[in-house]
Motif scaffolding. Structure first.
Motif, PDB file in Angstrom:
ATOM      1  N   LEU A  45     -20.115  40.537  -3.907  1.00 21.03           N
ATOM      2  CA  LEU A  45     -19.872  39.903  -4.780  1.00 21.03           C
ATOM      3  C   LEU A  45     -20.283  39.863  -5.734  1.00 21.03           C
ATOM      4  O   LEU A  45     -20.348  39.093  -6.690  1.00 21.03           O
ATOM      5  CB  LEU A  45     -18.962  39.351  -4.943  1.00 21.03           C
ATOM      6  N   PRO A  46     -21.242  40.329  -7.094  1.00 22.10           N
ATOM      7  CA  PRO A  46     -22.599  40.943  -8.019  1.00 22.10           C
ATOM      8  C   PRO A  46     -21.733  40.477  -8.807  1.00 22.10           C
ATOM      9  O   PRO A  46     -20.364  40.974  -9.068  1.00 22.10           O
ATOM     10  CB  PRO A  46     -23.129  41.453  -7.757  1.00 22.10           C
ATOM     11  N   TYR A  47     -21.757  39.896  -9.659  1.00 19.93           N
ATOM     12  CA  TYR A  47     -21.115  39.086 -11.327  1.00 19.93           C
ATOM     13  C   TYR A  47     -21.839  39.162 -12.587  1.00 19.93           C
ATOM     14  O   TYR A  47     -21.535  38.567 -13.743  1.00 19.93           O
ATOM     15  CB  TYR A  47     -20.067  38.155 -11.136  1.00 19.93           C
ATOM     16  N   MET A  48     -23.479  38.626 -12.336  1.00 19.34           N
ATOM     17  CA  MET A  48     -24.122  39.081 -13.427  1.00 19.34           C
ATOM     18  C   MET A  48     -25.216  38.903 -13.279  1.00 19.34           C
ATOM     19  O   MET A  48     -25.819  39.279 -12.728  1.00 19.34           O
ATOM     20  CB  MET A  48     -23.442  37.580 -14.138  1.00 19.34           C
ATOM     21  N   GLY A  49     -26.520  39.027 -14.550  1.00 20.77           N
ATOM     22  CA  GLY A  49     -27.632  39.148 -14.373  1.00 20.77           C
ATOM     23  C   GLY A  49     -27.871  38.600 -15.855  1.00 20.77           C
ATOM     24  O   GLY A  49     -27.109  38.487 -16.526  1.00 20.77           O
ATOM     25  N   VAL A  50     -29.276  38.619 -15.776  1.00 28.44           N
ATOM     26  CA  VAL A  50     -30.399  37.841 -16.797  1.00 28.44           C
ATOM     27  C   VAL A  50     -30.621  39.245 -17.401  1.00 28.44           C
ATOM     28  O   VAL A  50     -31.709  39.899 -17.298  1.00 28.44           O
ATOM     29  CB  VAL A  50     -30.819  37.094 -16.620  1.00 28.44           C
ATOM     30  N   GLY A  51     -30.344  39.755 -18.743  1.00 36.02           N
ATOM     31  CA  GLY A  51     -31.543  40.333 -19.695  1.00 36.02           C
ATOM     32  C   GLY A  51     -32.692  40.349 -19.745  1.00 36.02           C
ATOM     33  O   GLY A  51     -33.736  41.327 -20.453  1.00 36.02           O
ATOM     34  N   ARG A  52     -33.794  39.043 -19.188  1.00 34.47           N
ATOM     35  CA  ARG A  52     -35.259  38.619 -18.863  1.00 34.47           C
ATOM     36  C   ARG A  52     -35.784  40.007 -18.343  1.00 34.47           C
ATOM     37  O   ARG A  52     -36.853  39.793 -18.254  1.00 34.47           O
ATOM     38  CB  ARG A  52     -34.984  37.139 -19.245  1.00 34.47           C
ATOM     39  N   ASN A  53     -34.935  39.818 -16.780  1.00 38.25           N
ATOM     40  CA  ASN A  53     -34.488  40.160 -16.081  1.00 38.25           C
ATOM     41  C   ASN A  53     -34.013  41.298 -15.495  1.00 38.25           C
ATOM     42  O   ASN A  53     -33.593  41.090 -14.660  1.00 38.25           O
ATOM     43  CB  ASN A  53     -35.976  40.150 -15.059  1.00 38.25           C
ATOM     44  N   LYS A 110     -14.473  38.894 -14.748  1.00 36.42           N
ATOM     45  CA  LYS A 110     -13.403  39.148 -14.389  1.00 36.42           C
ATOM     46  C   LYS A 110     -12.324  38.050 -13.737  1.00 36.42           C
ATOM     47  O   LYS A 110     -13.646  37.107 -13.559  1.00 36.42           O
ATOM     48  CB  LYS A 110     -13.335  40.345 -12.628  1.00 36.42           C
ATOM     49  N   VAL A 111     -11.417  38.128 -13.480  1.00 39.72           N
ATOM     50  CA  VAL A 111     -10.626  36.914 -12.820  1.00 39.72           C
ATOM     51  C   VAL A 111     -11.121  36.059 -12.186  1.00 39.72           C
ATOM     52  O   VAL A 111     -11.489  35.215 -12.221  1.00 39.72           O
ATOM     53  CB  VAL A 111      -9.447  37.051 -13.135  1.00 39.72           C
ATOM     54  N   PHE A 112     -11.177  36.774 -11.297  1.00 38.30           N
ATOM     55  CA  PHE A 112     -11.642  36.403  -9.779  1.00 38.30           C
ATOM     56  C   PHE A 112     -13.723  35.576 -10.008  1.00 38.30           C
ATOM     57  O   PHE A 112     -13.910  34.409  -9.741  1.00 38.30           O
ATOM     58  CB  PHE A 112     -12.371  37.237  -9.198  1.00 38.30           C
ATOM     59  N   LEU A 142     -14.197  26.881 -10.238  1.00 45.04           N
ATOM     60  CA  LEU A 142     -14.534  26.001  -8.694  1.00 45.04           C
ATOM     61  C   LEU A 142     -15.206  25.433  -8.380  1.00 45.04           C
ATOM     62  O   LEU A 142     -15.362  23.953  -8.196  1.00 45.04           O
ATOM     63  CB  LEU A 142     -13.868  26.505  -7.616  1.00 45.04           C
ATOM     64  N   PHE A 143     -16.187  25.894  -8.471  1.00 46.06           N
ATOM     65  CA  PHE A 143     -17.927  25.442  -8.608  1.00 46.06           C
ATOM     66  C   PHE A 143     -18.149  24.304  -9.386  1.00 46.06           C
ATOM     67  O   PHE A 143     -18.403  23.015  -8.865  1.00 46.06           O
ATOM     68  CB  PHE A 143     -19.122  26.298  -8.383  1.00 46.06           C
ATOM     69  N   TYR A 144     -17.764  24.444 -10.511  1.00 50.00           N
ATOM     70  CA  TYR A 144     -18.490  23.734 -11.533  1.00 50.00           C
ATOM     71  C   TYR A 144     -17.266  22.589 -11.701  1.00 50.00           C
ATOM     72  O   TYR A 144     -17.784  21.437 -11.398  1.00 50.00           O
ATOM     73  CB  TYR A 144     -18.542  23.300 -12.779  1.00 50.00           C
ATOM     74  N   THR A 145     -15.240  22.443 -11.058  1.00 47.96           N
ATOM     75  CA  THR A 145     -15.160  21.566 -11.224  1.00 47.96           C
ATOM     76  C   THR A 145     -14.961  20.930 -10.069  1.00 47.96           C
ATOM     77  O   THR A 145     -15.218  19.456 -10.141  1.00 47.96           O
ATOM     78  CB  THR A 145     -13.547  22.032 -11.401  1.00 47.96           C
ATOM     79  N   SER A 146     -15.386  21.424  -9.191  1.00 51.48           N
ATOM     80  CA  SER A 146     -15.343  20.665  -8.154  1.00 51.48           C
ATOM     81  C   SER A 146     -16.966  19.557  -7.989  1.00 51.48           C
ATOM     82  O   SER A 146     -16.652  18.415  -7.728  1.00 51.48           O
ATOM     83  CB  SER A 146     -15.654  21.131  -6.365  1.00 51.48           C
ATOM     84  N   GLN A 147     -18.090  20.463  -8.923  1.00 47.73           N
ATOM     85  CA  GLN A 147     -18.838  19.420  -9.153  1.00 47.73           C
ATOM     86  C   GLN A 147     -18.594  17.933  -9.388  1.00 47.73           C
ATOM     87  O   GLN A 147     -19.131  16.973  -9.149  1.00 47.73           O
ATOM     88  CB  GLN A 147     -19.515  20.339  -9.801  1.00 47.73           C
ATOM     89  N   LEU A 148     -18.007  18.121 -10.576  1.00 45.33           N
ATOM     90  CA  LEU A 148     -17.868  17.006 -11.621  1.00 45.33           C
ATOM     91  C   LEU A 148     -16.924  16.288 -10.963  1.00 45.33           C
ATOM     92  O   LEU A 148     -16.880  14.614 -10.296  1.00 45.33           O
ATOM     93  CB  LEU A 148     -16.848  17.496 -12.761  1.00 45.33           C
ATOM     94  N   SER A 202     -27.384  35.192  -4.559  1.00 45.25           N
ATOM     95  CA  SER A 202     -26.192  34.626  -3.650  1.00 45.25           C
ATOM     96  C   SER A 202     -24.846  35.830  -3.567  1.00 45.25           C
ATOM     97  O   SER A 202     -24.343  36.055  -2.588  1.00 45.25           O
ATOM     98  CB  SER A 202     -25.681  33.506  -3.399  1.00 45.25           C
ATOM     99  N   TRP A 203     -24.357  35.664  -4.135  1.00 47.60           N
ATOM    100  CA  TRP A 203     -22.864  36.245  -5.031  1.00 47.60           C
ATOM    101  C   TRP A 203     -22.752  38.036  -5.147  1.00 47.60           C
ATOM    102  O   TRP A 203     -22.394  39.206  -4.096  1.00 47.60           O
ATOM    103  CB  TRP A 203     -22.424  35.651  -6.206  1.00 47.60           C
ATOM    104  N   ALA A 204     -24.424  38.482  -5.088  1.00 48.74           N
ATOM    105  CA  ALA A 204     -23.988  39.853  -4.765  1.00 48.74           C
ATOM    106  C   ALA A 204     -24.620  40.258  -3.767  1.00 48.74           C
ATOM    107  O   ALA A 204     -24.988  41.242  -3.013  1.00 48.74           O
ATOM    108  CB  ALA A 204     -25.777  40.671  -6.134  1.00 48.74           C
ATOM    109  N   LYS A 205     -25.774  39.018  -3.104  1.00 49.17           N
ATOM    110  CA  LYS A 205     -25.847  39.875  -1.455  1.00 49.17           C
ATOM    111  C   LYS A 205     -24.832  39.492  -0.548  1.00 49.17           C
ATOM    112  O   LYS A 205     -24.359  39.614   0.411  1.00 49.17           O
ATOM    113  CB  LYS A 205     -26.541  38.637  -1.126  1.00 49.17           C
ATOM    114  N   ALA A 206     -22.911  38.388  -1.343  1.00 47.33           N
ATOM    115  CA  ALA A 206     -21.711  38.405  -0.906  1.00 47.33           C
ATOM    116  C   ALA A 206     -21.159  40.104  -1.388  1.00 47.33           C
ATOM    117  O   ALA A 206     -20.264  39.926  -0.411  1.00 47.33           O
ATOM    118  CB  ALA A 206     -21.285  37.150  -0.733  1.00 47.33           C
TER     119      ALA A 206
END
Length: 368
Positions: A194-202, A276-278, A285-291, A188-192
């Motif tokens: 703002l890509p931030y990670m990927g997985v080495g499995r693929n 990166k900071v962002f 924020l996402f995981y804190t808001s979930q909690l 989703s962030w990549a589509k937005a």
């Protein structure tokens, strides 16, 4: 005081809905992805350390891919078992297999990034496709599906690496849900933009992207992160896209015990500290808001404060989240997780708290 807590709860719900609808909805409600074969030359890169049993099973699945122009670069990272010998047999059997033997280097002892760097330099093709030694492609068109998303501008492709389903296992559902939620986030962030990670499995990228950022040099001291830290550094709105056609998936066997999985997740969470900071802020924020969402629901309902409004907000948040997760699970062939969403989400949140606290007091064990 209770009024303040109630309004804080409303803010948390709004934040959660902003994530699920504003960000995650970009992937959940997007169009299905078609495959348009590019047939560009590709080097498939697999780095293995003491993976004798896995490489025996999975390397033939890579070698038998239905693709016109590809090589397989097998990297043996100073294994102490029979991995190297198995690789040597495959090298004799398949003409498109290239073997890289890595000996422990005093400066980079046990560092997977050093081994991968040697493999990338040995690769003869300009486009690189990565998977792990314990992973296998879902079909013989995996290379076709992943490389179909490359273009002149898009030179980093983020793929989905799932885990096999184990019937009647709650742990397996939690593991797969965590993998699903992570994929929803980075897709989703990549589509937005703002890509931030990927997985080495693929994961796939053009070799130029590796050398443009001097490879792994900026985070070479971090044992993990050959996938997510590289993407966090090199990926941007212009050069990154995603692959989520079912033919592009890879799978691997999940951990069998909670302790093994907990240890694995500790490494992943520790690596995120170098984002990166962002990216650290949006994940935090996402995981804190979930909690806070669950804690405040429990508190307000226990005190019976504005309980009708609280129940309405609870139902709204769950309905929206369930829909977004459900559509995403359908795209990634994890439909059974929709039913278990309320249960496994809560289990995952409290596991993440445990991981965060544990990592404060001790360092996780990485690639050896």
């Amino acid at each position: 005081m209770l009024t303040f807590i109630f309004y804080f709860f409303i803010a948390v719900v709004v934040l959660q809905l902003s994530y699920y609808l504003g960000i995650f909805g970009k992937f959940a409600f997007g169009k299905p992805q078609n495959i348009s074969p590019k047939n560009i030359p590709v080097s498939v890169i697999v780095c293995a350390k003491n993976e004798e049993d896995n490489v025996k099973k999975y390397i033939p699945l890579l070698a038998e891919q239905n693709y016109p122009d590809f090589e397989i670069v097998l990297i043996d990272d100073a294994s102490s078992d029979e991995t190297l010998e198995v690789f040597e047999e495959f090298e004799k059997q398949y003409p498109n297999i290239r073997l890289v033997k890595v000996e422990n280097n005093e400066a980079f002892w046990g560092n997977k990034k050093y081994a991968l760097t040697l493999g990338i330099k040995a690769a003869k093709k300009d486009y690189l496709l990565f998977t792990d030694a314990d992973c296998y492609p879902v079909s013989k068109d995996w290379i076709t599906a992943m490389t179909s998303q490359f273009s002149e501008e898009k030179t980093i492709v983020l793929g989905y690496g799932g885990y096999e389903k184990v019937e009647r296992s709650l742990l397996n559902k939690v593991i797969r849900f965590e993998t699903l939620l992570t994929a929803i986030q980075y897709f989703s962030w990549a589509k937005a933009g703002l890509p931030y990670m990927g997985v080495g499995r693929n994961l796939a990228y053009k070799k130029d992207e590796f050398f443009n950022v001097n490879g792994f040099i900026e985070h070479i001291q971090v044992r993990s992160g050959d996938d997510d830290l590289f993407v966090n550094q090199a990926a941007n709105k212009s050069n990154t896209t995603i692959a989520f056609n079912p033919e592009s998936f890879t799978y691997s066997k999940p951990k069998k015990t909670y302790r093994e999985w907990f240890s694995q997740k500790r490494r992943h969470v520790a690596t995120a500290n170098y984002y990166k900071v962002f990216d650290k802020i949006q994940l935090g924020l996402f995981y804190t808001s979930q909690l806070f969402f669950f804690l405040l629901v429990i508190l307000l309902l226990a005190l019976q404060f504005q309980w009708i409004a609280v129940l309405a907000l609870l139902a709204t948040r769950y309905t929206i989240a369930w829909i977004v997760v459900g559509f995403s699970a359908g795209k990634l062939k994890e439909r059974d997780l929709k039913i278990w969403f309320p249960v496994v989400e809560i289990m995952l949140i409290f596991t993440q708290i445990n991981i965060f606290i544990t990592n404060i007091f001790s360092k996780p064990v990485h690639w050896k």
